[in-house]
Write a protein that holds these residues in place. Structure first.
Motif, PDB file in Angstrom:
ATOM      1  N   PHE A 196       0.831  -1.207   0.000  1.00 51.01           N
ATOM      2  CA  PHE A 196       0.000   0.000   0.000  1.00 51.01           C
ATOM      3  C   PHE A 196       0.867   1.260   0.000  1.00 51.01           C
ATOM      4  O   PHE A 196       0.525   2.272  -0.597  1.00 51.01           O
ATOM      5  CB  PHE A 196      -0.932   0.033   1.222  1.00 51.01           C
ATOM      6  CG  PHE A 196      -2.112  -0.887   1.118  1.00 51.01           C
ATOM      7  CD1 PHE A 196      -2.099  -1.973   0.256  1.00 51.01           C
ATOM      8  CD2 PHE A 196      -3.246  -0.672   1.881  1.00 51.01           C
ATOM      9  CE1 PHE A 196      -3.184  -2.827   0.158  1.00 51.01           C
ATOM     10  CE2 PHE A 196      -4.349  -1.515   1.786  1.00 51.01           C
ATOM     11  CZ  PHE A 196      -4.311  -2.594   0.938  1.00 51.01           C
ATOM     12  N   THR A 238      -0.080   5.926   5.338  1.00 50.60           N
ATOM     13  CA  THR A 238      -0.793   4.950   4.516  1.00 50.60           C
ATOM     14  C   THR A 238      -0.800   3.550   5.122  1.00 50.60           C
ATOM     15  O   THR A 238      -1.764   2.816   4.964  1.00 50.60           O
ATOM     16  CB  THR A 238      -0.133   4.884   3.128  1.00 50.60           C
ATOM     17  OG1 THR A 238      -0.128   6.196   2.584  1.00 50.60           O
ATOM     18  CG2 THR A 238      -0.871   3.943   2.212  1.00 50.60           C
ATOM     19  N   PRO A 242      -1.354   0.199   6.619  1.00 51.76           N
ATOM     20  CA  PRO A 242      -2.462  -0.327   7.415  1.00 51.76           C
ATOM     21  C   PRO A 242      -1.965  -1.136   8.612  1.00 51.76           C
ATOM     22  O   PRO A 242      -2.747  -1.488   9.491  1.00 51.76           O
ATOM     23  CB  PRO A 242      -3.218  -1.221   6.429  1.00 51.76           C
ATOM     24  CG  PRO A 242      -2.229  -1.611   5.404  1.00 51.76           C
ATOM     25  CD  PRO A 242      -1.180  -0.531   5.346  1.00 51.76           C
ATOM     26  N   SER A 243      -0.684  -1.438   8.640  1.00 51.66           N
ATOM     27  CA  SER A 243      -0.174  -2.318   9.695  1.00 51.66           C
ATOM     28  C   SER A 243       0.647  -1.571  10.743  1.00 51.66           C
ATOM     29  O   SER A 243       1.244  -2.196  11.612  1.00 51.66           O
ATOM     30  CB  SER A 243       0.690  -3.423   9.085  1.00 51.66           C
ATOM     31  OG  SER A 243      -0.024  -4.098   8.085  1.00 51.66           O
ATOM     32  N   GLY A 244       0.724  -0.269  10.631  1.00 55.70           N
ATOM     33  CA  GLY A 244       1.443   0.510  11.637  1.00 55.70           C
ATOM     34  C   GLY A 244       2.950   0.291  11.647  1.00 55.70           C
ATOM     35  O   GLY A 244       3.588   0.326  12.698  1.00 55.70           O
TER      36      GLY A 244
END
Lengths: 499, 430, 367
Positions: free
Chosen positions: B30, B85, B87-89
């Motif tokens: 991403f 951006t 999503p998994s930090g």
């Protein structure tokens, strides 16, 4: 994961192949240094990796054609790559392959609102297609979860879906035509901006062929006028079975939501811990989205509410404004990231008949206990497209194998109840060896004959889709003597590239 | 992602942290979508995911950095768009910082590179040296085409044509609140900023005093350490940061401090990370306390609240500095404040993308930087603004060198709208 | 082999094909064949009946020889339907017989709702067929989303029996709407009349039919009652011409006529069906003359022309679309294609039907 023996002769000729590629591409478009090709060894399925021979980053269809002509002549396999977001290993290379990345081909060639299409290069991302037309009130409908990053080329290769395909269909239903380069370098156009091909539906078979028939460099896509508005509701249930029954009743009633998403307890708990979307504490929840004007939304939601309340939900939450709508979607959209916080995961996407949902969820729960691996389910319930996320520890020896075995059992279960191995991610490398569970040898043979027509030497995106044992005869015929012995002549062998 | 570190490697806290970050990355890709250099270059190696892979390989092998890895890590702007951006930090900032330290320790750059980096590290953090350098650049400017290196040319071209005189406001002192006192705050007066533009601090001080803040310019404070930190020069960065921590803690323990106010968001991101920087250091507790006190000026103003202003018939294009929107996740506060005091606020398309300034990036990677600048200016000017506002001196210099309208600091517009003078840049263009 | 063969099971069908020595003309109800019938007749009407119908999953699996009318009646009983609105071409092609669901799929025969809900190929989610090698092949399945392996489902839809004999088909269904209404726009010439249709199609009001027939532009809306009323009002306010609205059966009748090309059933001459850009349609029709029906806002133009106008039509099209001669001398189910597309089609033909058994007349369009 078994991979075919790489062709040692190709690997030995690496420098001369790089030299040939450098004749048709600028220096920054050919990558051969092992320190750099490493980053191209996998896509979003990082569990499987294989470092390629080289990477090329063409900027035009002509460059794509020139590279393919060289690889064809040299017998070098080519792995097309869009944005590398495949969850099925669709763009995982082989050691003797050239990766062809399309990330530099991102132009919008033409936008035609009156005729409702956009013509783009296929390295362009899915979301940026919508962004290119939204000022005029249009959008491109297929919306895979990775839409921010995934490329249209990859979408076409995998026939990608998304949360909203319940109403708008998947890629194949929104694709009008492509410009495609065949393995021998021939450039061809299939379909166009109009909606009937007037020929065999070649486009239908190219879409979803996982980059094995040709490299699609441009696409004509249907764009649709944006609905006036959209609103989600969230419904929580005390049992998976009840949530499943509610989905069936909504569909039966003839209301057509644009999306019905389902999350089970492990997934709800993980996303709450990570994204804090404020979901209720329950066994299963549905997110149902409807579209239209205010009045239309109200009309549809009233029907949905009436049906949902019959199933005694623990909660029925209607978004009252933009922010509440965003919060309803927040948890769903964070689900993968949230599961990733807990451990490594493998994401499956088998599809099942909607009526089998409760049974399949129960069996997955039982298998989770048997295998000792956690699993969360988040999926598109309206069309039965499951997304079990199996948790494992990639750094723990043996865990990946256990996870693979568990995944295989889930997918076999999907097929057993009348479903399929993959609903929108594609077979890729991940589900390749399970194809025999769904298909008889004659079925696979028929598919492979299609590949024979487009890519007689089996050079495009090798070792995917078909189990190695099943495709062995075809691959051996070409891997025994590339660049040395005579090859099966392609049907376009003697044609000049038409750029 | 799977990682391959030995127990011995993991004993190093830096490697342990890197491993933790790498393990949280699921390689989804991403981040590629919002990475400015990937937009420009289209090569995964110039995207966060590619760099993470290169860094992972380098650290796992425990080998010295190679030229290819250095090339791609150097091209990273550290804009941290990827962190917004992801999503998994995944904490990309800590990973790339660690990689830069590793590179600085194990890689011998070509002579010209070393010279340039050393000069920048020697000059930028020190306002006096900076002024001299700007003067030198002014003299060389007519002959810049003769310079042998694109980066040298970029440096000379970036230097402003006029160099402001030293502002005495930047000297250590205490400014009393001009309204009933509600807070006591320290102001980081910066290093390069005060040599390039003294208006920003002047406007900040005026505005804060007017809102009831006692403003301290603490004795002993200096550069925040960001400039050298991003070049991987860990020791220099740490000593600069330590000096600030000592200076502010002295005030905190003395007359008290409610906040450390920062009006250069690039610095803010770094000061807010002091806790992590000193986590294995005797200064850890103090560093964490200062990190907690650090606030961007827009956060402080939002907290205090500005009076509602009448419409001002001025269209402001707000340029979100990456260090503000990604590094500190401050997105709406500056826009809300501008709107509150009466400006019309517009935003460019792709506002998440970096303008190419990025600390010393425009000096060290002039070609990529120039492309990003051109894109940013095109999207900003498409909104037909009368003025561009940004919260970071780096962006202001970068955009100001090409924009057809004046570029000012957000705080200058807020000061003007609440009783301060018209920003100098607007005067000059009027 | 002589006379008519009529297998009762898929296995029998496979046996017949495997043992065939010469060409076979596949016949469902014989209603849609475009081009001649050469070879021994192979009837599929014996392969009839519903295999599975799950209304709650919007899924139907049915044998290919099942009459279309039976399928539609079954679905209507559950207030469901085939979204693609299969057309009845018996009148316009001068045929009799009973349409079969297999014939519909083989012709990808889709009506006006294609602009909203797609064609037959879009509703088709699974096929079983017998290839020219006498093998029973399956592709797809009975679930709505399926990307497992190559999509032979799409390839078979619209292949006009040139690649295999369809034996079983799975469909994704659609619920019947609560109500339907049609806006009728009168007093407009083709140019503005088609522009109005494009405007309706480009609006957010989810139209399910946009056609121009006998000098009137018609726009269909379907759905929940309140929603249809709202959208009728919105469109009425922006569309030009003298606008009137009909509902229920009166609306349905309009669309049956559009679907079945009713205005083209009378005139003598060659019947052409053209797929083009909607903005090109008016110009094309003006250049050719003849009796015309515009569907899909002009994206599909059906016209009856005097014999021998093929070249003139191609010239007017200028590569911006394709034309198929449905009725007349030399009628074929396929349009002219590029050399590459023809070569790939021929390759697929010989891969699936190496002995060239199936529908030799239609298969000529593939070479």
């Amino acid at each position: 994961m078994d991979m075919p023996q790489p062709n040692a002769r190709i690997i030995a000729r690496k420098s001369s192949i790089l030299a040939l590629l450098s004749q048709v591409l600028p220096p920054d478009a050919v990558i051969g240094d092992p320190a750099e090709t490493r980053a191209y060894e996998c896509d979003a399925l990082a569990a499987y990796r294989c470092q390629p021979l080289a990477v090329v980053l063409p900027r035009t269809t002509e460059e794509v054609s020139a590279v393919l002509r060289i690889c064809h002549a040299e017998g070098v396999p080519v792995v097309p790559r869009g944005a590398g977001t495949s969850l099925a290993g669709g763009s995982m290379p082989t050691e003797d392959a050239v990766v062809m990345g399309l990330a530099r081909m991102t132009r919008v060639i033409e936008t035609d609102y009156e005729n409702r299409f956009i013509h783009v290069e296929t390295g362009r991302t899915n979301l940026s297609v919508t962004q290119a037309v939204e000022a005029e009130g249009f959008f491109y409908a297929p919306d895979p979860s990775s839409q921010l990053a995934c490329a249209i080329g990859g979408n076409i290769g995998m026939n990608s879906g998304g949360a909203h395909c319940l109403k708008y269909g998947v890629t194949t239903n929104n694709l009008l035509g492509v410009r495609m380069v065949l393995m021998d370098g021939t450039v061809t156009t299939i379909g166009g901006p109009w909606d009937e091909p007037g020929s065999l539906d070649l486009l239908g078979v190219v879409c979803g062929s996982e980059g094995q028939l040709g490299v699609v460099t441009e696409a004509w896509l249907r764009i649709l006028p944006k609905p006036e508005g959209a609103r989600p509701v969230l419904v929580g249930f005390a049992e998976n079975e009840v949530a499943g029954a509610c989905v069936a009743d909504i569909i039966r009633a003839g209301v057509l939501p644009v999306a019905i998403e389902f999350m089970d307890r492990p997934c709800i708990e993980a996303t709450e811990a990570f994204a804090k979307a404020g979901y209720p504490d329950c066994e299963a929840l549905l997110i149902i989205e409807v579209e239209g004007s205010e009045a239309e939304i109200a009309e549809q939601l009233a029907k949905i509410k009436e049906i949902a309340l019959r199933h005694n939900p623990v909660e029925f939450r209607e978004a009252q404004d933009e922010d509440q709508a965003r919060r309803i979607w927040l948890g769903r959209k964070s689900a993968f990231g949230a599961m990733g916080q807990i451990n490594d995961y493998m994401c499956l996407d088998g599809t099942i008949p909607v009526s089998s949902l409760p049974y399949v969820l129960r069996r997955i729960g039982e298998m989770s206990a048997e295998f000792g691996l956690g699993v969360g389910n988040v999926f598109h319930a309206g069309d039965g497209n499951m997304h079990p996320l199996i948790l494992y520890n990639a750094n723990k020896p043996g865990d990946l194998a256990l996870c693979e075995a568990f995944g295989a059992e889930i997918l076999k279960l999907c097929v057993e109840v009348g479903g399929c191995l993959t609903g929108e991610h594609g077979v890729g490398i991940e589900k390749r060896d399970l194809m025999v569970v769904q298909f008889a040898p004659v079925d696979l043979e028929a598919q492979m004959r299609v590949k024979d027509v487009f890519d007689p030497q089996w050079l495009l995106n090798p070792a995917k889709v078909f189990p190695l044992a099943v495709s062995a005869g075809r691959r051996d015929a070409v891997t025994t003597g590339p660049g040395a012995s005579p090859r099966t002549p392609g049907i376009f062998e003697d044609r000049k590239c038409q750029a | 992602m799977q990682t391959h570190f030995t127990e011995a490697q993991l004993a190093d806290p830096g490697v342990a942290r890197a491993n933790e970050i790498l393990r949280s990355c699921v390689h989804c890709g991403f981040c590629t979508a919002t990475c400015p250099t990937y937009q420009v270059l289209g090569d995964e190696l110039d995207s966060p995911r590619g760099r993470i892979y290169l860094i992972k390989d380098m650290l796992e092998a425990g080998r010295p950095a190679d030229a290819q890895t250095v090339k791609h890590v150097d091209r990273c702007l550290s804009c941290l768009s990827c962190m917004t951006t992801c999503p998994s930090g995944v904490h990309y900032m800590h990973l790339v910082d660690h990689a830069r330290v590793h590179i600085e320790k194990t890689y011998r750059r070509p002579w010209v590179d070393r010279m340039l980096r050393n000069v920048l590290a020697f000059v930028l953090p020190h306002p006096g040296r900076m002024r001299l350098a700007l003067l030198g650049a002014k003299i060389i400017r007519p002959f810049r085409r003769l310079l042998p290196d694109a980066r040298l040319r970029a440096m000379v071209e970036m230097a402003p044509k006029t160099i402001p005189p030293v502002s005495r406001n930047d000297d250590p002192q205490v400014f009393a609140a001009t309204a009933p006192r509600r807070m006591r705050v320290a102001l980081l007066t910066g290093c390069a900023q005060k040599a390039l533009n003294t208006d920003i601090n002047d406007a900040t001080i005026r505005l804060l005093r007017r809102l009831g803040c006692e403003v301290v310019v603490a004795k002993g404070q200096g550069c925040c350490g960001a400039l050298t930190h991003h070049m991987g020069k860990e020791d220099q960065a740490h000593s600069a940061a330590a000096a600030n921590i000592h200076a502010w803690m002295a005030e905190r323990r003395g007359a008290g401090l409610d906040a450390v106010v920062i009006n250069t968001s690039g610095c803010g991101t770094t000061v807010k990370d002091y806790g992590h920087m000193f986590r294995n250091d005797p200064l850890a507790a103090d560093a964490a306390e200062i990190a907690g006190l650090a606030k961007d000026i827009s956060e402080v103003l939002a907290q205090i609240g500005l009076p509602q202003g009448a419409p001002r018939e001025m269209r402001v294009a707000y340029h979100a500095a990456c260090s503000l929107q990604h590094g500190q996740q401050i997105k709406s506060a500056p826009k809300d404040l501008l709107k509150r005091v009466g400006y019309e606020v517009v935003e460019p398309a792709d506002s998440h993308l970096c303008c190419g300034s990025a600390g010393t990036y425009n000096l060290l990677q002039p070609e990529i930087s120039a492309q990003l600048k051109a894109r940013k200016l095109a999207t900003l000017e498409a909104k037909a603004p009368q003025v561009i506002a940004a919260g970071n001196i780096g962006c202001m210099m970068q955009l100001g060198s090409g924009a057809s309208v004046p570029v000012v600091h957000t705080v200058e517009l807020l000061d003007w709208a609440t009783g301060g003078p018209m920003p100098r840049a607007l005067h000059e263009s009027a | 082999m002589s006379g008519v063969m009529r297998p009762e099971t898929e296995a029998e069908l496979a046996e017949i094909v495997a043992g065939a020595a010469g060409p076979l003309a596949i016949q469902g109800g014989g209603t849609r064949r475009i081009g001649g019938a050469e070879g021994a007749v192979l009837e599929t009407s014996g392969l009839s009946g519903v295999v599975l119908y799950e209304p709650a999953a919007l899924t139907l699996v049915v044998r290919a020889g099942t009459p279309l009318a039976e399928v539609e009646a079954l679905l209507a009983g559950e207030r469901q339907r085939l979204a693609f609105e299969p057309l009845d071409m018996r009148q316009v092609l001068g045929r009799t017989g009973v349409s079969t669901i297999g014939g519909v799929v083989a012709a990808n025969a889709s009506g006006p709702r294609r602009v909203q809900s797609g064609a037959a190929r879009d509703a088709l989610i699974g096929v079983r067929f017998v290839s020219g090698r006498g093998e029973v092949v399956k592709s797809g399945g009975r679930v709505m989303k399926n990307v497992t392996g190559y999509d032979l489902v799409k390839l078979m839809a619209g292949s006009h029996g040139t690649l295999g004999v369809l034996s079983e088909l799975s469909f994704k269904l659609q619920a019947q709407p609560e109500v339907e209404a049609t806006l009728i726009l009168e007093g407009l010439d083709d140019g503005p009349g088609l522009a109005a249709l494009r405007r309706a199609l480009g609006s957010p009001f989810d139209v399910s039919g946009v056609a121009r027939v006998s000098g009137r532009s018609v726009v269909r809306l379907e759905g929940l009652a309140g929603s249809v009323a709202y959208r009728v009002g919105q469109l009425r306010a922006v569309l030009p011409g003298d606008v009137s609205v009909v509902e229920g059966e009166a609306s349905a009748e309009i669309w049956r006529n559009v679907r079945d090309l009713a205005p083209l059933q009378g005139p003598e001459g060659d019947l052409w069906r053209i797929s083009c850009l909607p903005t090109h349609a008016a110009e094309l029709a003006a250049a050719m003359g003849g009796t015309v029906l515009f569907d899909r806002a002009g994206g599909q133009v059906s016209m009856v022309l005097p014999e021998g106008q093929g070249e003139a039509l191609q010239k007017a099209l200028a590569g911006r679309g394709q034309a198929i001669l449905l009725r007349g001398a030399g009628a074929l189910p396929f349009a002219r294609s590029s050399a590459e597309v023809l070569a790939l089609s021929a390759g697929l033909k010989s891969a699936f039907d190496p002995k060239a058994l199936f529908n030799p007349a239609q298969s000529r369009g593939l070479f």
